[in-house]
Design a protein around this motif. Structure first.
Motif, PDB file in Angstrom:
ATOM      1  N   GLU A 214      33.896  39.547  31.179  1.00 34.32           N
ATOM      2  CA  GLU A 214      34.417  38.251  30.743  1.00 34.32           C
ATOM      3  C   GLU A 214      33.984  37.917  29.325  1.00 34.32           C
ATOM      4  N   HIS A 231      43.823  32.257  28.898  1.00 33.83           N
ATOM      5  CA  HIS A 231      42.692  33.113  28.566  1.00 33.83           C
ATOM      6  C   HIS A 231      41.364  32.353  28.537  1.00 33.83           C
ATOM      7  N   ALA A 234      39.809  28.122  33.080  1.00 28.65           N
ATOM      8  CA  ALA A 234      39.827  28.647  34.441  1.00 28.65           C
ATOM      9  C   ALA A 234      40.572  27.740  35.409  1.00 28.65           C
ATOM     10  N   ARG A 237      45.131  28.386  36.014  1.00 29.86           N
ATOM     11  CA  ARG A 237      45.814  29.220  36.997  1.00 29.86           C
ATOM     12  C   ARG A 237      45.376  28.810  38.403  1.00 29.86           C
ATOM     13  N   ASP A 239      44.604  30.572  40.878  1.00 30.18           N
ATOM     14  CA  ASP A 239      43.531  31.400  41.430  1.00 30.18           C
ATOM     15  C   ASP A 239      42.191  31.180  40.731  1.00 30.18           C
ATOM     16  N   LYS A 241      41.249  32.105  37.830  1.00 29.34           N
ATOM     17  CA  LYS A 241      40.829  33.228  37.002  1.00 29.34           C
ATOM     18  C   LYS A 241      41.377  33.094  35.586  1.00 29.34           C
ATOM     19  N   ARG A 242      40.621  33.615  34.636  1.00 32.57           N
ATOM     20  CA  ARG A 242      41.104  33.687  33.255  1.00 32.57           C
ATOM     21  C   ARG A 242      41.777  35.037  33.046  1.00 32.57           C
ATOM     22  N   LEU A 243      43.020  34.998  32.621  1.00 34.28           N
ATOM     23  CA  LEU A 243      43.797  36.211  32.415  1.00 34.28           C
ATOM     24  C   LEU A 243      43.303  36.934  31.170  1.00 34.28           C
ATOM     25  N   PHE A 280      42.014  41.344  34.952  1.00 35.01           N
ATOM     26  CA  PHE A 280      40.961  40.350  35.069  1.00 35.01           C
ATOM     27  C   PHE A 280      39.605  41.009  34.832  1.00 35.01           C
ATOM     28  N   ASP A 283      37.828  44.539  36.220  1.00 32.47           N
ATOM     29  CA  ASP A 283      38.699  45.710  36.316  1.00 32.47           C
ATOM     30  C   ASP A 283      38.161  46.838  35.439  1.00 32.47           C
TER      31      ASP A 283
END
Length: 342
Positions: A214, A231, A234, A237, A239, A241-243, A280, A283
């Motif tokens: 991150e 981006h 948080a 989105r 979910d 999460k930050r894309l 994300f 990954d």
């Protein structure tokens, strides 16, 4: 009256609209140092003034993707601040190298609009141009982005999807003035492979993987002044999460491709590109390339390779599933031209 801006929403765009993006940026060696800290980038032409001079250039330019990120970042507050996702690229041409000391500006023209069937968002097509302090275009590309509507009941614009070329023709590639690979130092570059060593259809597994954190993504998006909410925020989105910025994945995959393509020194065109699946933090990204085409160039000792660069969470060589759609592990599918020694 509020002095702050919520950014452009889909219904704010009109065909033919030209937007000059704010905040010119003078490039320094700091961009190169941070770029090489963020990604395992080791291209000799972008690391050594002496290597670049031996190749006919006045010195080492900044990495092509640094110029791309800066010019892209300028456009974000006006084009993709309220984006759901950046979808793809086409007709990209790197027209001049960018050197430390150059000042970059960018502008975008709206060339297409298409509202989505849900009525809550639409796709905006723009052609973005980056210029240096002399007004010379250094980069010209098309991208399309899905943007939220402010008012779902706002009338849909007339649909116009631009007719874009599938590939930048080899004859349309712009080579840097003076580029000459006849004295190319393969030992210094790191690999012996020449233009003639690559065959159309060859698949190269770049072997190495990098787990995305991150913190490095946040640093990268701030470095490029990319203000897209997906981006940073948080809560933007469902979910939580930050894309990960798609350009972060492009640079990471390009840097990983050094293992097997160390002599692919300069990007001269982006034919097409798709961010196939979201990425994300956490990954682990790997990369593989397929040689799509080869072309001679008029520059001494210089050949061009058309490559497909794929970033994936999975195995090399896998692109699509049995249904014809991108495999869920595939993050990026980028079709581009590079210059290599002959």
């Amino acid at each position: 009256m509020s002095k702050t801006s919520a950014g452009h929403f889909f219904e704010d765009y009109q065909i033919g609209q030209v937007i000059s993006h704010a905040v010119p940026r003078t490039v320094s060696g700091g961009e190169r140092a941070l770029y090489h800290a963020l990604y395992p980038a080791r291209g000799a032409l972008y690391s050594s003034d002496e290597f670049a001079r031996a190749c006919g250039l006045p010195g080492s330019p900044v990495d092509d993707l640094i110029a791309f990120h800066i010019i892209f970042g300028k456009s974000v507050p006006d084009i993709s601040l309220n984006a759901v996702a950046n979808l793809g690229y086409a007709a990209g041409r790197f027209l001049r190298p960018v050197y430390p000391g150059d000042t970059l500006t960018s502008s975008s023209e709206v060339i297409g609009l298409k509202q989505n069937s849900n009525g809550k968002s639409g796709v905006v097509f723009v052609r973005t141009r980056g210029r240096n302090q002399r007004g010379e275009v250094v980069l010209d590309y098309v991208r399309w982005v899905m943007v939220r509507k402010r008012d779902p009941d706002a009338p849909a614009p007339e649909t116009l999807v631009p007719d874009l070329p599938q590939v930048v023709g080899a004859q349309d590639l712009t080579l840097p003035e003076g580029l000459d690979f006849t004295r190319y130092d393969f030992a210094a570059a790191g690999e012996p492979h020449r233009w003639g060593d690559y065959t159309v259809g060859e698949v190269i597994d770049h072997v190495d993987g990098v787990t995305i954190e991150e913190a490095e993504h946040m640093l990268a998006t701030r470095l490029w002044q990319n203000t897209a909410k997906v981006h940073f925020d948080a809560t933007f989105r469902p979910d939580g999460k930050r894309l990960i910025y798609g350009g972060h994945v492009i640079s990471l995959a390009r840097a990983l491709s050094f293992n097997g393509l160390a002599n692919a020194q300069m990007i001269v065109a982006i034919n097409a590109g798709a961010h196939a699946n979201p990425c994300f933090a956490g990954d682990t990204v790997r990369a593989w390339s397929e040689v799509l085409d080869r072309a001679e160039t008029p520059a001494p000792g210089v050949g061009a390779l058309r490559l497909r660069l794929v970033a994936t969470r999975g195995a090399a060589g896998i692109l699509r599933g049995e249904d014809g759609k991108y495999h869920p592990d595939v993050l990026l599918d980028l079709d581009y031209w590079v210059l290599v020694p002959r």
